[in-house]
Design a protein around this motif. Structure first.
Motif, mmCIF file in Angstrom:
data_model
loop_
_atom_site.group_PDB
_atom_site.id
_atom_site.type_symbol
_atom_site.label_atom_id
_atom_site.label_comp_id
_atom_site.label_asym_id
_atom_site.label_seq_id
_atom_site.Cartn_x
_atom_site.Cartn_y
_atom_site.Cartn_z
ATOM 1 N N VAL A 196 0.859 -1.184 0.000
ATOM 2 C CA VAL A 196 0.000 0.000 0.000
ATOM 3 C C VAL A 196 0.893 1.231 0.000
ATOM 4 C CG1 VAL A 196 -1.746 1.285 1.291
ATOM 5 C CG2 VAL A 196 -1.799 -1.220 1.291
ATOM 6 N N ASP A 197 0.613 2.149 -0.914
ATOM 7 C CA ASP A 197 1.308 3.432 -0.920
ATOM 8 C C ASP A 197 0.525 4.353 0.017
ATOM 9 O OD1 ASP A 197 3.107 5.424 -1.611
ATOM 10 O OD2 ASP A 197 1.919 6.079 -3.320
ATOM 11 N N ALA A 198 1.130 4.724 1.132
ATOM 12 C CA ALA A 198 0.433 5.502 2.159
ATOM 13 C C ALA A 198 1.115 6.848 2.347
ATOM 14 C CB ALA A 198 0.418 4.734 3.470
ATOM 15 N N GLU A 199 0.305 7.832 2.710
ATOM 16 C CA GLU A 199 0.811 9.185 2.894
ATOM 17 C C GLU A 199 0.294 9.755 4.211
ATOM 18 O OE1 GLU A 199 0.153 13.208 0.416
ATOM 19 O OE2 GLU A 199 0.669 11.439 -0.772
ATOM 20 N N ASP A 200 1.196 10.054 5.110
ATOM 21 C CA ASP A 200 0.884 10.679 6.394
ATOM 22 C C ASP A 200 -0.191 9.905 7.168
ATOM 23 O OD1 ASP A 200 2.698 12.700 5.720
ATOM 24 O OD2 ASP A 200 1.137 13.787 4.645
ATOM 25 N N GLY A 201 -0.180 10.038 8.464
ATOM 26 C CA GLY A 201 -1.147 9.375 9.319
ATOM 27 C C GLY A 201 -0.466 8.777 10.534
ATOM 28 N N PHE A 202 -1.006 7.650 11.012
ATOM 29 C CA PHE A 202 -0.403 6.997 12.177
ATOM 30 C C PHE A 202 -0.525 5.491 12.087
ATOM 31 C CE2 PHE A 202 -4.785 7.457 13.543
ATOM 32 C CZ PHE A 202 -5.034 6.267 14.197
ATOM 33 N N LEU A 203 0.288 4.827 12.888
ATOM 34 C CA LEU A 203 0.316 3.378 12.991
ATOM 35 C C LEU A 203 0.161 3.028 14.461
ATOM 36 C CD1 LEU A 203 2.753 0.940 11.353
ATOM 37 C CD2 LEU A 203 2.634 1.004 13.810
ATOM 38 N N SER A 204 -0.732 2.098 14.762
ATOM 39 C CA SER A 204 -0.982 1.692 16.138
ATOM 40 C C SER A 204 -0.867 0.178 16.244
ATOM 41 C CB SER A 204 -2.393 2.132 16.542
ATOM 42 O OG SER A 204 -2.766 1.546 17.769
ATOM 43 N N VAL A 205 -0.193 -0.284 17.293
ATOM 44 C CA VAL A 205 -0.100 -1.713 17.586
ATOM 45 C C VAL A 205 -0.595 -1.925 19.007
ATOM 46 C CG1 VAL A 205 1.425 -3.718 17.785
ATOM 47 C CG2 VAL A 205 1.953 -1.929 16.127
ATOM 48 N N ASP A 206 -1.557 -2.854 19.164
ATOM 49 C CA ASP A 206 -2.079 -3.165 20.491
ATOM 50 C C ASP A 206 -2.652 -4.577 20.481
ATOM 51 O OD1 ASP A 206 -2.737 -2.658 23.178
ATOM 52 O OD2 ASP A 206 -4.775 -2.088 22.618
ATOM 53 N N HIS A 207 -2.108 -5.459 21.313
ATOM 54 C CA HIS A 207 -2.586 -6.840 21.432
ATOM 55 C C HIS A 207 -2.704 -7.537 20.073
ATOM 56 C CE1 HIS A 207 -3.933 -5.084 25.293
ATOM 57 N NE2 HIS A 207 -3.527 -6.270 25.740
ATOM 58 N N ASP A 208 -1.627 -7.526 19.299
ATOM 59 C CA ASP A 208 -1.573 -8.165 17.979
ATOM 60 C C ASP A 208 -2.589 -7.603 16.991
ATOM 61 O OD1 ASP A 208 0.628 -9.778 18.560
ATOM 62 O OD2 ASP A 208 -0.640 -11.323 19.451
ATOM 63 N N THR A 209 -3.032 -6.377 17.215
ATOM 64 C CA THR A 209 -3.885 -5.670 16.272
ATOM 65 C C THR A 209 -3.111 -4.466 15.753
ATOM 66 O OG1 THR A 209 -5.902 -6.364 17.401
ATOM 67 C CG2 THR A 209 -6.073 -4.446 15.964
ATOM 68 N N VAL A 210 -2.933 -4.405 14.441
ATOM 69 C CA VAL A 210 -2.206 -3.299 13.816
ATOM 70 C C VAL A 210 -3.211 -2.470 13.025
ATOM 71 C CG1 VAL A 210 -0.363 -2.649 12.214
ATOM 72 C CG2 VAL A 210 -0.135 -4.724 13.616
ATOM 73 N N THR A 211 -3.264 -1.177 13.332
ATOM 74 C CA THR A 211 -4.146 -0.265 12.616
ATOM 75 C C THR A 211 -3.292 0.822 11.985
ATOM 76 O OG1 THR A 211 -5.885 -0.663 14.250
ATOM 77 C CG2 THR A 211 -6.155 1.246 12.811
ATOM 78 N N ILE A 212 -3.460 0.985 10.680
ATOM 79 C CA ILE A 212 -2.741 2.024 9.961
ATOM 80 C C ILE A 212 -3.776 2.940 9.334
ATOM 81 C CG2 ILE A 212 -1.179 2.524 8.045
ATOM 82 C CD1 ILE A 212 0.069 -0.282 8.630
ATOM 83 N N VAL A 213 -3.728 4.213 9.726
ATOM 84 C CA VAL A 213 -4.652 5.213 9.207
ATOM 85 C C VAL A 213 -3.823 6.259 8.478
ATOM 86 C CG1 VAL A 213 -6.407 6.920 9.769
ATOM 87 C CG2 VAL A 213 -6.252 4.818 11.110
ATOM 88 N N ALA A 214 -4.074 6.407 7.180
ATOM 89 C CA ALA A 214 -3.323 7.356 6.354
ATOM 90 C C ALA A 214 -4.277 8.390 5.766
ATOM 91 C CB ALA A 214 -2.605 6.615 5.236
ATOM 92 N N SER A 215 -3.765 9.594 5.554
ATOM 93 C CA SER A 215 -4.600 10.620 4.923
ATOM 94 C C SER A 215 -4.923 10.208 3.488
ATOM 95 C CB SER A 215 -3.932 11.983 4.961
ATOM 96 O OG SER A 215 -2.695 11.945 4.270
ATOM 97 N N LYS A 216 -3.958 9.589 2.801
ATOM 98 C CA LYS A 216 -4.165 9.047 1.466
ATOM 99 C C LYS A 216 -3.494 7.678 1.413
ATOM 100 C CE LYS A 216 -4.037 13.473 -0.973
ATOM 101 N NZ LYS A 216 -3.319 14.267 -1.969
ATOM 102 N N ALA A 217 -4.181 6.708 0.799
ATOM 103 C CA ALA A 217 -3.598 5.369 0.666
ATOM 104 C C ALA A 217 -4.216 4.669 -0.533
ATOM 105 C CB ALA A 217 -3.826 4.556 1.932
ATOM 106 N N ALA A 218 -3.400 3.859 -1.208
ATOM 107 C CA ALA A 218 -3.891 3.101 -2.362
ATOM 108 C C ALA A 218 -3.056 1.831 -2.513
ATOM 109 C CB ALA A 218 -3.782 3.935 -3.624
ATOM 110 N N LEU A 219 -3.710 0.753 -2.916
ATOM 111 C CA LEU A 219 -2.998 -0.486 -3.197
ATOM 112 C C LEU A 219 -2.079 -0.281 -4.380
ATOM 113 C CD1 LEU A 219 -5.780 -3.192 -2.828
ATOM 114 C CD2 LEU A 219 -3.730 -2.972 -1.422
ATOM 115 N N VAL A 220 -0.897 -0.875 -4.313
ATOM 116 C CA VAL A 220 0.057 -0.834 -5.424
ATOM 117 C C VAL A 220 -0.105 -2.140 -6.188
ATOM 118 C CG1 VAL A 220 2.493 -0.747 -6.050
ATOM 119 C CG2 VAL A 220 1.644 0.616 -4.125
ATOM 120 N N ALA A 221 -0.289 -2.028 -7.490
ATOM 121 C CA ALA A 221 -0.511 -3.239 -8.319
ATOM 122 C C ALA A 221 0.767 -4.010 -8.526
ATOM 123 C CB ALA A 221 -1.095 -2.848 -9.657
#
Length: 86
Positions: free
Chosen positions: A61-86
């Motif tokens: 995923v091409d991601a731009e700005d945001g945050f990454l959170s890890v808690d109890h084997d749960t990873v959450t990535i929130v980006a202002s802009k994001a798109a799958l790379v083919a």
């Protein structure tokens, strides 16, 4: 130990599922996350988020700005802009 991963942009979910590893670029450098990782909150830098899915598939995923959170084997990535790379 599998991770539950969600990658979202400001407007939509990009990818979610179980994964063995997540590698992302933060403002402090690149970080790799495996199961059992300590809780973490980091600022995401622009760049690739690479996920190795539980089935061995590779998601990029091409991601731009945001945050990454890890808690109890749960990873959450929130980006202002994001798109799958083919």
């Amino acid at each position: 130990m599998a991770l539950k991963v969600s990658v979202v942009s400001a407007h939509t979910e990009i990818w979610s599922g179980e994964a063995n590893q997540v590698v992302a670029k933060t403002v402090e450098g690149e970080i790799g996350i495996l199961g059992g990782h300590e809780p973490l909150l980091a600022l995401l830098a622009s760049g690739e988020v690479r996920v190795t899915a539980a089935d061995g598939g590779k998601i990029v995923v091409d991601a731009e700005d945001g945050f990454l959170s890890v808690d109890h084997d749960t990873v959450t990535i929130v980006a202002s802009k994001a798109a799958l790379v083919a």
